[in-house]
Design a protein around this motif. Structure first.
Motif, mmCIF file in Angstrom:
data_model
loop_
_atom_site.group_PDB
_atom_site.id
_atom_site.type_symbol
_atom_site.label_atom_id
_atom_site.label_comp_id
_atom_site.label_asym_id
_atom_site.label_seq_id
_atom_site.Cartn_x
_atom_site.Cartn_y
_atom_site.Cartn_z
ATOM 1 N N VAL A 1 39.093 45.596 36.810
ATOM 2 C CA VAL A 1 39.624 44.422 36.118
ATOM 3 C C VAL A 1 41.077 44.167 36.516
ATOM 4 N N CYS A 2 41.838 45.230 36.704
ATOM 5 C CA CYS A 2 43.270 45.086 36.983
ATOM 6 C C CYS A 2 43.555 44.385 38.308
ATOM 7 N N ALA A 3 42.752 44.664 39.329
ATOM 8 C CA ALA A 3 43.030 44.096 40.653
ATOM 9 C C ALA A 3 43.013 42.565 40.635
ATOM 10 N N PRO A 4 41.928 41.909 40.204
ATOM 11 C CA PRO A 4 41.967 40.436 40.183
ATOM 12 C C PRO A 4 42.961 39.871 39.175
ATOM 13 N N LEU A 5 43.157 40.552 38.044
ATOM 14 C CA LEU A 5 44.107 40.045 37.069
ATOM 15 C C LEU A 5 45.529 40.094 37.619
ATOM 16 N N ALA A 6 45.908 41.187 38.280
ATOM 17 C CA ALA A 6 47.231 41.272 38.892
ATOM 18 C C ALA A 6 47.384 40.238 40.003
ATOM 19 N N TRP A 7 46.316 40.001 40.769
ATOM 20 C CA TRP A 7 46.366 39.001 41.839
ATOM 21 C C TRP A 7 46.601 37.606 41.265
ATOM 22 N N LEU A 8 45.904 37.260 40.195
ATOM 23 C CA LEU A 8 46.094 35.945 39.574
ATOM 24 C C LEU A 8 47.481 35.825 38.953
ATOM 25 N N MET A 9 47.980 36.899 38.367
ATOM 26 C CA MET A 9 49.298 36.857 37.735
ATOM 27 C C MET A 9 50.417 36.673 38.756
ATOM 28 N N VAL A 10 50.381 37.476 39.821
ATOM 29 C CA VAL A 10 51.508 37.548 40.748
ATOM 30 C C VAL A 10 51.349 36.580 41.917
ATOM 31 N N ALA A 11 50.201 36.660 42.608
ATOM 32 C CA ALA A 11 50.019 35.841 43.808
ATOM 33 C C ALA A 11 49.709 34.383 43.474
ATOM 34 N N ARG A 12 48.878 34.158 42.479
ATOM 35 C CA ARG A 12 48.486 32.786 42.129
ATOM 36 C C ARG A 12 49.329 32.207 40.999
ATOM 37 N N ARG A 13 50.167 33.043 40.382
ATOM 38 C CA ARG A 13 51.077 32.592 39.306
ATOM 39 C C ARG A 13 50.345 31.849 38.191
ATOM 40 N N SER A 14 49.217 32.383 37.781
ATOM 41 C CA SER A 14 48.434 31.750 36.725
ATOM 42 C C SER A 14 49.056 32.035 35.362
ATOM 43 N N ARG A 15 49.337 30.963 34.634
ATOM 44 C CA ARG A 15 49.912 31.125 33.294
ATOM 45 C C ARG A 15 48.899 31.754 32.334
ATOM 46 N N VAL A 16 47.630 31.410 32.502
ATOM 47 C CA VAL A 16 46.594 31.991 31.646
ATOM 48 C C VAL A 16 46.509 33.495 31.884
ATOM 49 N N ALA A 17 46.565 33.917 33.151
ATOM 50 C CA ALA A 17 46.518 35.342 33.462
ATOM 51 C C ALA A 17 47.708 36.074 32.854
ATOM 52 N N GLN A 18 48.857 35.443 32.833
ATOM 53 C CA GLN A 18 50.034 36.070 32.233
ATOM 54 C C GLN A 18 49.856 36.232 30.727
ATOM 55 N N TRP A 19 49.203 35.257 30.085
ATOM 56 C CA TRP A 19 48.924 35.403 28.659
ATOM 57 C C TRP A 19 47.882 36.493 28.407
ATOM 58 N N LEU A 20 46.934 36.630 29.317
ATOM 59 C CA LEU A 20 45.964 37.714 29.189
ATOM 60 C C LEU A 20 46.655 39.076 29.311
ATOM 61 N N ASN A 21 47.669 39.147 30.151
ATOM 62 C CA ASN A 21 48.449 40.382 30.272
ATOM 63 C C ASN A 21 49.132 40.728 28.959
ATOM 64 N N VAL A 22 49.690 39.717 28.292
ATOM 65 C CA VAL A 22 50.330 39.935 26.989
ATOM 66 C C VAL A 22 49.298 40.412 25.967
#
Length: 577
Positions: free
Chosen positions: A384-405
């Motif tokens: 789960v961490c690999a695609p979530l980190a990719w969306l957060m950092v590489a794709r700069r997804s705001r939704v992914a950042q909220w999922l991180n929180v």
């Protein structure tokens, strides 16, 4: 990209499939985080406030007004506050010595300082009980026989404060050391040029700048202390010093699911303390953090000079006392035939170590269950961490950042709160499936997946931030789809961090007790539960033997993750200098 390029059919075909694939990945990750991290906590709030906010608050007040709840709340605050003072004094002092002096063998020293982070709380408590108890090898030292206690002095408040304070001191150490490592040399050099001696520079320049870092470490230590279960369970229950975590355990164990509304309210009180601690940390940091130019070179440290050997001997004696001696005492208590015997050449035996892995059924099941749960949680979590980190950092997804929180919540809140929330969700039959996971091993896996997602995500996000995106961008321009880019480009580059994250999750889950104490059932025991149960039954030699095997596995994994150290981002391995 020009207008012509952007409107070219080939570019559109590459762009919109990317958007569709990313949306699909994000939707799957969102469902995963919502089910594991948000749904249980929302269910906990809904249980207490089912009849409205006013009624919910009144119910919490009614529960808290009981004598046992008020006493446990006061004890929790008292012990956590005093333990935090111990953590700050030890953690800050050792960070200053390690970062600002020319002390030798710092890597080994830092590893010993951080060893309590690797050792489960119940094993730490058991080790200290073995070291201070009447049969401890410590009292064989000439001159100490006269002060040997008849009853273990760690049972009760003072023991809880000492062990929790030492256990959480590494959090303060890490926070202060990180701040010291980025402290510009110019500030200290200016103070020295103005005539300040090293002690004067420390008191007038360094310590004021370290206050925000000390505050951050203290808040982490306090929040960890209020949610600690292993230490209060082994030292507080027999010492008649109840805390909220042990009161919740005793109420649910004694009254079963019928006590869920009451323990849910107690869990919310505990969660409220954690939230207040984190909020206070944020407020203090925002008000008192000083702006420092960190562009210049960092300070190389002060030469101890004639104080080198006294400081060295004092530091290593302290490490011997707080990091090595308890583990030696724990091993000694596992190598005697029965409780109350001292280790001598005549009483030395390996029978206990052999028995717990070959003859004790509960311990055998516990090792199998813990290996399965920790291994499965580690594998699923890093996937789960690999695609979530990719969306957060590489794709700069705001939704992914909220999922991180959202993923941080089950890790930051006390584990006993998560346990109650998971029981509330999984006790009734699941929608569609019509089955309940309560009293099965799967409820433990559910809780572990929620608890340790944030732990694995941190090193993966740090590694993702350091990856050069040129390779992925070239593959994207060539028409490679997101799944293909993840599999062939991102995952190989993230492999060391994913491995480290998996080992960190395994270390955290393998001997976990705080979450497992309320979720295990017969047949699904974990090693943390077995250690606590054996000690509670009075079989401390068998509990020590299981603990020795657990320590061997944990230290072996710590050594394994250290081999990845050179390929990991800075800060993933805290003992790396």
């Amino acid at each position: 990209m020009s207008v012509a390029q952007r409107d070219h059919p080939g570019a559109l075909r590459r762009r919109f499939p990317d958007m569709g694939a990313e949306t699909l990945i994000l939707s799957a990750l969102g469902l995963y985080v919502v089910v594991l991290c948000i749904w249980p906590l929302a269910r906990l709030l809904a249980t207490v406030f089912a009849d409205g906010a006013a009624e919910g608050i009144a119910f919490i007040a009614e529960v808290w007004s009981g004598r046992a709840a008020r006493r446990a709340t006061w004890n929790t605050l008292e012990a956590s506050f005093l333990a935090t003072i111990v953590s700050v004094l030890l953690g800050a002092a050792t960070a200053l010595i390690v970062a600002l002096t020319d002390l030798r063998y710092k890597v080994l020293l830092v590893f010993l300082l951080l060893l309590p982070l690797l050792i489960p709380p119940q094993i730490s408590a058991l080790a200290w009980l073995a070291m201070i108890g009447p049969q401890s090898p410590l009292w064989l030292i000439p001159g100490l026989e006269a002060v040997r206690p008849d009853r273990n002095p760690l049972l009760g408040r003072d023991g809880i404060v000492l062990v929790m304070g030492l256990e959480h001191a590494p959090m303060v150490f890490l926070a202060v050391r990180a701040a010291l490592r980025s402290l510009p040399a110019d500030l200290i050099d200016a103070a020295r040029a103005a005539g300040s001696r090293p002690m004067g520079a420390l008191l007038r320049v360094i310590l004021p700048l370290m206050l925000p870092a000390m505050t951050a470490g203290a808040a982490l230590a306090f929040v960890s202390a209020i949610g600690n279960f292993g230490v209060p369970a082994l030292l507080g229950i027999p010492g008649r010093y109840p805390m909220l975590s042990t009161l919740i355990y005793q109420r649910l164990s004694g009254f079963g699911p019928g006590a869920l509304p009451e323990v849910a309210s107690l869990a919310l009180i505990l969660a409220g303390m954690a939230v207040i601690g984190i909020a206070a940390q944020t407020l203090i940091l925002r008000r008192h953090a000083a702006a420092v130019d960190r562009v210049g070179a960092t300070h190389g440290g002060f030469a101890l000079g004639r104080w080198f050997w006294p400081v060295t001997l004092a530091v290593w004696a302290l490490m011997l006392l707080i990091a090595v001696m308890p583990l030696v005492s724990l091993a000694a208590s596992a190598l005697v035939p029965s409780v109350g015997m001292r280790l001598t050449w005549q009483t030395l035996t390996f029978d206990n170590l052999i028995y717990v892995v070959t003859g004790l059924g509960s311990a055998q099941r516990a090792f199998v269950n813990s290996l399965f749960l920790a291994g499965t949680a580690a594998v699923i979590t890093v996937c789960v961490c690999a695609p979530l980190a990719w969306l957060m950092v590489a794709r700069r997804s705001r939704v992914a950042q909220w999922l991180n929180v959202a993923a941080d919540a089950p890790y930051v809140l006390p584990g006993i709160v998560l346990s109650i929330a998971v029981i509330l969700v999984l006790l009734p039959p699941l929608p569609i499936l019509g089955i309940s996971l309560y009293n099965t091993i799967w409820i433990l896996l559910f809780a572990y997946l929620a608890r340790f997602l944030a732990l694995a995500l941190r090193p993966v996000v740090a590694a993702m931030a350091q990856i050069d995106r040129a390779g992925e961008e070239a593959a994207q321009m060539a028409g490679a789809r997101p799944f293909h880019r993840l599999r062939t480009i991102i995952l190989p580059l993230l492999a060391p961090a994913l491995g480290a994250g998996a080992i960190l999750v395994f270390l955290g889950a393998f001997s976990e007790l705080t979450v497992s104490a309320l979720l295990w059932s017969r047949g699904s025991e974990t090693v943390g539960v077995v250690i606590f149960s054996l000690y509670d039954e009075g079989n401390s030699t068998a509990a020590a033997a299981v603990s020795v095997w657990v320590l061997a596995i944990i230290l072996g994994l710590a050594l394994a993750v250290s081999t990845l150290g050179r390929r990991l981002p800075e800060g993933v391995l805290p003992w790396r200098m």
